[in-house]
Design a protein around this motif. Sequence first.
Motif, PDB file in Angstrom:
ATOM      1  N   UNK A   1     -11.597   0.309 -19.441  1.00 21.60           N
ATOM      2  CA  UNK A   1     -10.697   0.902 -18.441  1.00 21.60           C
ATOM      3  C   UNK A   1     -10.784   2.413 -18.433  1.00 21.60           C
ATOM      4  N   UNK A   2     -11.029   3.026 -19.596  1.00 22.60           N
ATOM      5  CA  UNK A   2     -11.046   4.491 -19.636  1.00 22.60           C
ATOM      6  C   UNK A   2     -12.222   5.062 -18.850  1.00 22.60           C
ATOM      7  N   UNK A   3     -13.226   4.241 -18.556  1.00 25.15           N
ATOM      8  CA  UNK A   3     -14.365   4.712 -17.775  1.00 25.15           C
ATOM      9  C   UNK A   3     -14.058   4.777 -16.289  1.00 25.15           C
ATOM     10  N   UNK A   4     -12.976   4.110 -15.850  1.00 32.58           N
ATOM     11  CA  UNK A   4     -12.691   4.042 -14.412  1.00 32.58           C
ATOM     12  C   UNK A   4     -11.335   4.628 -14.028  1.00 32.58           C
ATOM     13  N   UNK A   5     -10.379   4.647 -14.939  1.00 36.23           N
ATOM     14  CA  UNK A   5      -9.049   5.131 -14.585  1.00 36.23           C
ATOM     15  C   UNK A   5      -9.067   6.631 -14.320  1.00 36.23           C
ATOM     16  N   UNK A   6      -8.337   7.040 -13.287  1.00 38.45           N
ATOM     17  CA  UNK A   6      -8.267   8.460 -12.951  1.00 38.45           C
ATOM     18  C   UNK A   6      -7.609   9.261 -14.063  1.00 38.45           C
ATOM     19  N   UNK A   7      -6.656   8.654 -14.752  1.00 35.42           N
ATOM     20  CA  UNK A   7      -6.014   9.292 -15.907  1.00 35.42           C
ATOM     21  C   UNK A   7      -6.198   8.379 -17.121  1.00 35.42           C
ATOM     22  N   UNK A   8      -7.379   8.381 -17.709  1.00 30.20           N
ATOM     23  CA  UNK A   8      -7.636   7.460 -18.823  1.00 30.20           C
ATOM     24  C   UNK A   8      -6.757   7.753 -20.026  1.00 30.20           C
ATOM     25  N   UNK A   9      -6.417   6.688 -20.731  1.00 35.26           N
ATOM     26  CA  UNK A   9      -5.460   6.772 -21.832  1.00 35.26           C
ATOM     27  C   UNK A   9      -5.774   5.666 -22.815  1.00 35.26           C
ATOM     28  N   UNK A  10      -5.815   5.988 -24.099  1.00 33.35           N
ATOM     29  CA  UNK A  10      -6.106   4.980 -25.124  1.00 33.35           C
ATOM     30  C   UNK A  10      -4.829   4.477 -25.782  1.00 33.35           C
ATOM     31  N   UNK A  11      -3.965   5.377 -26.190  1.00 31.60           N
ATOM     32  CA  UNK A  11      -2.730   4.985 -26.878  1.00 31.60           C
ATOM     33  C   UNK A  11      -2.809   5.283 -28.360  1.00 31.60           C
ATOM     34  N   UNK A  12      -1.714   5.836 -28.887  1.00 27.63           N
ATOM     35  CA  UNK A  12      -1.683   6.235 -30.291  1.00 27.63           C
ATOM     36  C   UNK A  12      -1.850   5.043 -31.229  1.00 27.63           C
ATOM     37  N   UNK A  13      -1.422   3.857 -30.802  1.00 30.53           N
ATOM     38  CA  UNK A  13      -1.556   2.683 -31.669  1.00 30.53           C
ATOM     39  C   UNK A  13      -3.007   2.232 -31.810  1.00 30.53           C
ATOM     40  N   UNK A  14      -3.852   2.528 -30.822  1.00 27.15           N
ATOM     41  CA  UNK A  14      -5.252   2.085 -30.859  1.00 27.15           C
ATOM     42  C   UNK A  14      -6.215   3.149 -31.380  1.00 27.15           C
TER      43      UNK A  14
ATOM     44  N   UNK B   1      -9.184  12.450 -37.599  1.00 32.36           N
ATOM     45  CA  UNK B   1      -8.912  12.431 -36.170  1.00 32.36           C
ATOM     46  C   UNK B   1      -8.119  13.625 -35.688  1.00 32.36           C
ATOM     47  N   UNK B   2      -7.598  14.428 -36.633  1.00 29.68           N
ATOM     48  CA  UNK B   2      -6.849  15.621 -36.278  1.00 29.68           C
ATOM     49  C   UNK B   2      -5.590  15.309 -35.497  1.00 29.68           C
ATOM     50  N   UNK B   3      -5.112  16.300 -34.761  1.00 24.85           N
ATOM     51  CA  UNK B   3      -3.921  16.110 -33.926  1.00 24.85           C
ATOM     52  C   UNK B   3      -4.183  15.068 -32.847  1.00 24.85           C
ATOM     53  N   UNK B   4      -5.439  14.886 -32.464  1.00 27.08           N
ATOM     54  CA  UNK B   4      -5.772  13.928 -31.413  1.00 27.08           C
ATOM     55  C   UNK B   4      -5.413  12.497 -31.747  1.00 27.08           C
ATOM     56  N   UNK B   5      -5.452  12.119 -33.030  1.00 31.23           N
ATOM     57  CA  UNK B   5      -5.160  10.737 -33.414  1.00 31.23           C
ATOM     58  C   UNK B   5      -3.736  10.337 -33.045  1.00 31.23           C
ATOM     59  N   UNK B   6      -2.821  11.277 -33.147  1.00 31.24           N
ATOM     60  CA  UNK B   6      -1.415  10.972 -32.862  1.00 31.24           C
ATOM     61  C   UNK B   6      -0.895  11.831 -31.707  1.00 31.24           C
ATOM     62  N   UNK B   7      -1.744  12.017 -30.706  1.00 30.50           N
ATOM     63  CA  UNK B   7      -1.333  12.803 -29.545  1.00 30.50           C
ATOM     64  C   UNK B   7      -1.468  11.980 -28.272  1.00 30.50           C
ATOM     65  N   UNK B   8      -1.338  10.652 -28.394  1.00 31.87           N
ATOM     66  CA  UNK B   8      -1.249   9.809 -27.210  1.00 31.87           C
ATOM     67  C   UNK B   8      -2.584   9.274 -26.711  1.00 31.87           C
ATOM     68  N   UNK B   9      -3.663  10.004 -26.971  1.00 30.34           N
ATOM     69  CA  UNK B   9      -4.962   9.531 -26.496  1.00 30.34           C
ATOM     70  C   UNK B   9      -5.183   9.746 -25.020  1.00 30.34           C
ATOM     71  N   UNK B  10      -4.517  10.744 -24.441  1.00 22.62           N
ATOM     72  CA  UNK B  10      -4.776  11.079 -23.030  1.00 22.62           C
ATOM     73  C   UNK B  10      -6.159  11.698 -22.927  1.00 22.62           C
ATOM     74  N   UNK B  11      -6.963  11.173 -22.018  1.00 21.97           N
ATOM     75  CA  UNK B  11      -8.342  11.632 -21.888  1.00 21.97           C
ATOM     76  C   UNK B  11      -8.606  12.300 -20.553  1.00 21.97           C
ATOM     77  N   UNK B  12      -7.524  12.623 -19.840  1.00 16.41           N
ATOM     78  CA  UNK B  12      -7.680  13.326 -18.567  1.00 16.41           C
ATOM     79  C   UNK B  12      -8.112  14.762 -18.839  1.00 16.41           C
ATOM     80  N   UNK B  13      -9.097  15.243 -18.117  1.00 13.93           N
ATOM     81  CA  UNK B  13      -9.580  16.601 -18.329  1.00 13.93           C
ATOM     82  C   UNK B  13     -10.186  17.150 -17.052  1.00 13.93           C
TER      83      UNK B  13
END
Length: 513
Positions: free
Chosen positions: A178-191, A143-155
Amino acid sequence: MQKEIEIALAPEHIHDNNYLLDMASKKLNIEKSRIKGHHIIKRSIDARGRQVRYRLRVVFFIDEDTAPTILASDIKKVHDAPSVIIIGAGPAGLFAAYRCLERGLKPIVLERGKSVKDRRRDLALINREGVVNPESNYCFGEGGAGTYSDGKLYTRSNKRGDVQKVLQIFVKHGATEDILVDARPHIGTNKLPHIIEDMRHTILEHGGEIRFDCRVDDILEAFGKVKGVQTSQGDRILSDHVILATGHSARDIFHLFRRKSWLVEAKPFALGVRIEHPQDIIDRAQYHCSTRHENLPPAYYSLVEQVNNRGVFSFCMCPGGIIAPCATAHEEIVVNGWSPSKRNNPHANSGTVIQVNLEDVPHADTNPFALLEFQHDIEQRAFRAGGGQLVAPAQRMVDFVQNRLSNDLPDNSYKPGTKSADLSEILPPFVHEALRGALPIFGKKMKGYYTNQAVLVGVESRTSSPVRIPRDKDNLQHPEVAGLYPCGEGAGYAGGIVSAAIDGINCVDAIRI
């Protein structure tokens, strides 16, 4: 019949489906009973006024049943298909591998670090004892740095490729819709680790390969064409197509290019500190309230200011987050931030950085490694100032601006520990002077921001790669090595999970077999 409208809701009504239908009935001027269902297509928080509102764009189904959400999937069995070597199992590498399955190609993913499960032990050792495993850490591993970088998917990468496709693949592997609709989608490092594991299983089940503890030590080439790779395990793996998705911290790859005299370029990057506040300060400022409503998430901010003709800006803001130690080698300090899915930690942190340009570093116009060496020197300075074991140098915000050593430091989330230090002795003058000018201005923009309850932790230095590996803009191959596809953040073509994923997909689409 379907009607798409925008509806604004107070936080207390966001989970009240009946109230939403009442609002829609009035806006559409129809009987409530005619609304057979609805589908939220965009959700954001509007905190510009005194009253915070959720803004929803919703499709309502009138006199017809709700259409089901279908996540398209067209992946193939590739056990005997032509192979593509992918170096790195971060977002760029994993999504490149997934795209290979869709195209009927066999991905062979080579990852220097460990699987998500095995990687956790090394992360615990980093936090508990300040010991870095150079092959398995917050940057290297599944998962690289992305696995433990919060999971912010805003771009802002919509022009680069299909953002929605990336989000749908995440949903297919366990992320909430939720990530399909949120303006600032976020998964979370725990998930994120579970989602990354599910992507691995999909790749393996369809005939792809993923090898852990498998660092690439050489890229094989003959007559200007890539032929495969040599691994740290002594294997030679052959393929005419190699995607280089090693991330921004794989410095050994840059040095490999130097030994082979392959073209690389110095690239600007951003440098600064990670700033942490108590989350309730940010909530009060952003939501204009004494106590955040239970239906509102911990507040986010984005700040930018020009000081001395330099942009100072917040970066990778983590509400309810943690400051993490992200060094990839011994005797260096690098900090980053992440949040769990609920963002329920008591602190908020954000990188606050200034761009380092080629003209800021001697010989960067002629030495493509000058910014890389400059970055590494700053990280080593931070390590020495902390005194070892990944203890990070830190300073209270007002003390920093007033050029005063902090007598003590506030409680903070950085687990290896912090030590009071003069950050101006670590950061170059153009960085700390711009920071000193910007922070009081940020305090005028956001009430409560400029406070000695906030702590600056050094250094935030891995915002992006300080080296770019060039590629042809049409076929995405290195100009000197046909079949070699520089990809993602490490090559200088992405800046986050989604943009890296899109670049991985684009590199596979550039392959002609």
